[in-house]
Design a protein around this motif. Sequence first.
Motif, PDB file in Angstrom:
ATOM      1  N   TRP A  67       1.120  -1.007   0.023  1.00  0.00           N
ATOM      2  CA  TRP A  67       0.044  -0.271   0.007  1.00  0.00           C
ATOM      3  C   TRP A  67       1.022   1.191   0.055  1.00  0.00           C
ATOM      4  CZ3 TRP A  67      -4.882  -0.338  -0.800  1.00  0.00           C
ATOM      5  CH2 TRP A  67      -5.757  -1.586  -0.419  1.00  0.00           C
ATOM      6  N   LEU A  68       0.716   2.180  -0.967  1.00  0.00           N
ATOM      7  CA  LEU A  68       1.312   3.402  -0.685  1.00  0.00           C
ATOM      8  C   LEU A  68       0.392   4.211  -0.178  1.00  0.00           C
ATOM      9  CD1 LEU A  68       4.080   4.900  -1.810  1.00  0.00           C
ATOM     10  CD2 LEU A  68       2.918   5.695  -3.812  1.00  0.00           C
TER      11      LEU A  68
ATOM     12  N   PRO B 209      -2.594  20.484  -5.540  1.00  0.00           N
ATOM     13  CA  PRO B 209      -2.666  19.861  -4.155  1.00  0.00           C
ATOM     14  C   PRO B 209      -4.268  19.879  -3.938  1.00  0.00           C
ATOM     15  CG  PRO B 209      -1.465  21.815  -3.642  1.00  0.00           C
ATOM     16  CD  PRO B 209      -1.440  21.869  -5.085  1.00  0.00           C
ATOM     17  N   THR B 210      -4.807  18.739  -3.304  1.00  0.00           N
ATOM     18  CA  THR B 210      -6.018  18.717  -2.973  1.00  0.00           C
ATOM     19  C   THR B 210      -6.391  18.638  -1.391  1.00  0.00           C
ATOM     20  OG1 THR B 210      -6.410  16.459  -2.876  1.00  0.00           O
ATOM     21  CG2 THR B 210      -6.879  17.524  -4.968  1.00  0.00           C
ATOM     22  N   GLY B 211      -5.046  18.362  -0.780  1.00  0.00           N
ATOM     23  CA  GLY B 211      -5.303  18.035   0.799  1.00  0.00           C
ATOM     24  C   GLY B 211      -5.638  16.756   1.147  1.00  0.00           C
ATOM     25  N   SER B 212      -6.082  15.909  -0.009  1.00  0.00           N
ATOM     26  CA  SER B 212      -6.756  14.667   0.435  1.00  0.00           C
ATOM     27  C   SER B 212      -5.609  13.447   0.659  1.00  0.00           C
ATOM     28  CB  SER B 212      -7.607  14.017  -0.812  1.00  0.00           C
ATOM     29  OG  SER B 212      -8.638  14.985  -0.959  1.00  0.00           O
ATOM     30  N   LYS B 213      -6.159  12.393   1.438  1.00  0.00           N
ATOM     31  CA  LYS B 213      -5.202  11.533   1.691  1.00  0.00           C
ATOM     32  C   LYS B 213      -5.405  10.311   0.609  1.00  0.00           C
ATOM     33  CE  LYS B 213      -4.753  12.007   6.608  1.00  0.00           C
ATOM     34  NZ  LYS B 213      -3.155  12.060   6.431  1.00  0.00           N
ATOM     35  N   HIS B 214      -4.338   9.301   0.203  1.00  0.00           N
ATOM     36  CA  HIS B 214      -4.671   8.517  -0.678  1.00  0.00           C
ATOM     37  C   HIS B 214      -3.970   7.164   0.020  1.00  0.00           C
ATOM     38  CE1 HIS B 214      -1.183   7.105  -2.842  1.00  0.00           C
ATOM     39  NE2 HIS B 214      -0.739   7.993  -2.601  1.00  0.00           N
ATOM     40  N   ARG B 215      -4.518   5.965  -0.181  1.00  0.00           N
ATOM     41  CA  ARG B 215      -3.947   4.693   0.010  1.00  0.00           C
ATOM     42  C   ARG B 215      -4.311   3.637  -1.062  1.00  0.00           C
ATOM     43  NH1 ARG B 215      -5.351  -0.257   3.251  1.00  0.00           N
ATOM     44  NH2 ARG B 215      -3.684  -0.729   4.522  1.00  0.00           N
ATOM     45  N   THR B 216      -3.145   3.321  -1.998  1.00  0.00           N
ATOM     46  CA  THR B 216      -3.185   2.741  -3.321  1.00  0.00           C
ATOM     47  C   THR B 216      -2.310   1.365  -3.200  1.00  0.00           C
ATOM     48  OG1 THR B 216      -3.625   4.671  -4.381  1.00  0.00           O
ATOM     49  CG2 THR B 216      -3.119   3.029  -5.596  1.00  0.00           C
ATOM     50  N   ARG B 217      -3.064   0.341  -3.577  1.00  0.00           N
ATOM     51  CA  ARG B 217      -2.402  -0.681  -3.587  1.00  0.00           C
ATOM     52  C   ARG B 217      -1.436  -0.821  -4.910  1.00  0.00           C
ATOM     53  NH1 ARG B 217      -4.771  -6.347  -1.586  1.00  0.00           N
ATOM     54  NH2 ARG B 217      -2.820  -7.810  -2.177  1.00  0.00           N
ATOM     55  N   MET B 218      -0.307  -1.222  -4.798  1.00  0.00           N
ATOM     56  CA  MET B 218       0.676  -1.354  -5.873  1.00  0.00           C
ATOM     57  C   MET B 218       1.344  -2.468  -5.851  1.00  0.00           C
ATOM     58  SD  MET B 218       2.292   2.450  -6.035  1.00  0.00           S
ATOM     59  CE  MET B 218       1.158   4.017  -6.185  1.00  0.00           C
TER      60      MET B 218
ATOM     61  N   LEU C 189      -6.129   5.475 -11.654  1.00  0.00           N
ATOM     62  CA  LEU C 189      -7.604   6.168 -11.303  1.00  0.00           C
ATOM     63  C   LEU C 189      -8.177   5.965  -9.803  1.00  0.00           C
ATOM     64  CD1 LEU C 189     -10.260   7.253 -12.418  1.00  0.00           C
ATOM     65  CD2 LEU C 189     -10.948   5.014 -12.998  1.00  0.00           C
ATOM     66  N   THR C 190      -7.153   4.969  -9.120  1.00  0.00           N
ATOM     67  CA  THR C 190      -7.547   4.641  -7.855  1.00  0.00           C
ATOM     68  C   THR C 190      -7.062   5.896  -6.996  1.00  0.00           C
ATOM     69  OG1 THR C 190      -7.538   2.409  -7.936  1.00  0.00           O
ATOM     70  CG2 THR C 190      -7.105   3.176  -5.877  1.00  0.00           C
ATOM     71  N   VAL C 191      -5.814   6.183  -7.469  1.00  0.00           N
ATOM     72  CA  VAL C 191      -5.255   7.362  -6.699  1.00  0.00           C
ATOM     73  C   VAL C 191      -6.158   8.569  -6.923  1.00  0.00           C
ATOM     74  CG1 VAL C 191      -3.125   8.863  -6.657  1.00  0.00           C
ATOM     75  CG2 VAL C 191      -2.896   6.341  -7.077  1.00  0.00           C
ATOM     76  N   LEU C 192      -6.553   8.917  -8.294  1.00  0.00           N
ATOM     77  CA  LEU C 192      -7.168  10.139  -8.483  1.00  0.00           C
ATOM     78  C   LEU C 192      -8.566  10.395  -7.925  1.00  0.00           C
ATOM     79  CD1 LEU C 192      -6.147  10.478 -12.276  1.00  0.00           C
ATOM     80  CD2 LEU C 192      -5.444  12.078 -10.366  1.00  0.00           C
TER      81      LEU C 192
ATOM     82  N   LEU D 142      -7.971  11.313  -4.487  1.00  0.00           N
ATOM     83  CA  LEU D 142      -7.504  12.642  -4.275  1.00  0.00           C
ATOM     84  C   LEU D 142      -8.641  13.697  -4.281  1.00  0.00           C
ATOM     85  CD1 LEU D 142      -4.076  12.578  -5.856  1.00  0.00           C
ATOM     86  CD2 LEU D 142      -4.647  12.249  -3.495  1.00  0.00           C
ATOM     87  N   ILE D 143      -9.508  13.496  -5.342  1.00  0.00           N
ATOM     88  CA  ILE D 143     -10.602  14.393  -5.561  1.00  0.00           C
ATOM     89  C   ILE D 143     -11.813  13.931  -4.882  1.00  0.00           C
ATOM     90  CG2 ILE D 143      -9.737  15.101  -7.828  1.00  0.00           C
ATOM     91  CD1 ILE D 143     -11.916  13.528  -9.278  1.00  0.00           C
ATOM     92  N   GLY D 144     -11.943  12.645  -4.630  1.00  0.00           N
ATOM     93  CA  GLY D 144     -13.037  12.283  -3.632  1.00  0.00           C
ATOM     94  C   GLY D 144     -13.126  12.810  -2.265  1.00  0.00           C
ATOM     95  N   GLY D 145     -11.984  13.196  -1.900  1.00  0.00           N
ATOM     96  CA  GLY D 145     -11.946  13.945  -0.345  1.00  0.00           C
ATOM     97  C   GLY D 145     -12.405  15.154  -0.265  1.00  0.00           C
TER      98      GLY D 145
END
Length: 191
Positions: A91-92, A105-114, A136-139, A142-145
Amino acid sequence: MSRFTLPSEDVLRAREKLVLDHFHDEVRQDWDATLATFPHPHYELIAPMTVHDGDCAVRAYYHDTRVAFPDQDHEIIAFRHSVDAVVVEFWLLGTHLGPLGRIPPTGSKHRTRMTAYFIFDEHENLVVERIYFDQLTVLKQLIGGLDKRDPRDLIKLGRAVLGLLAMAGDAPDPRLLGTTPPPFLSAYEEK
């Protein structure tokens, strides 16, 4: 050793240590130590089809990703050995506090499986870190937050979409386009 036989236990443990040191040094942002794991630093990011080759290019990649995600970290999920590589699923994680390419920057957090493939040559030198992930998982994270009812976040969303659209036309690195089938496939094709 046959090209299809795993290396000795000592070689596997040496590879494992090098890869774990590499991960650890990236999190500490000790770029000299991280780059010392390669004779020639080389990253391939498959999702955006980009290559960072050589000390200066990889340092610039590190700089840009840590500006975007200064708290970047990882959680290792699985660690596997192959004949010529160590494959790590992880997970990154990070908080988007700086520009990511052309996305502000959006200020959002991400947790992406790599998944990262650390590929070794016949002399046990690390020659490439090849990373697979779903952009797309990252994006989406980032915008979903962003709060779509907050005018400030709507402006961030608009800028993020414009940045994403500006990056959508980037040509893939040609070094990632030419592929060859694995040598063992020819034996199956002859039958």
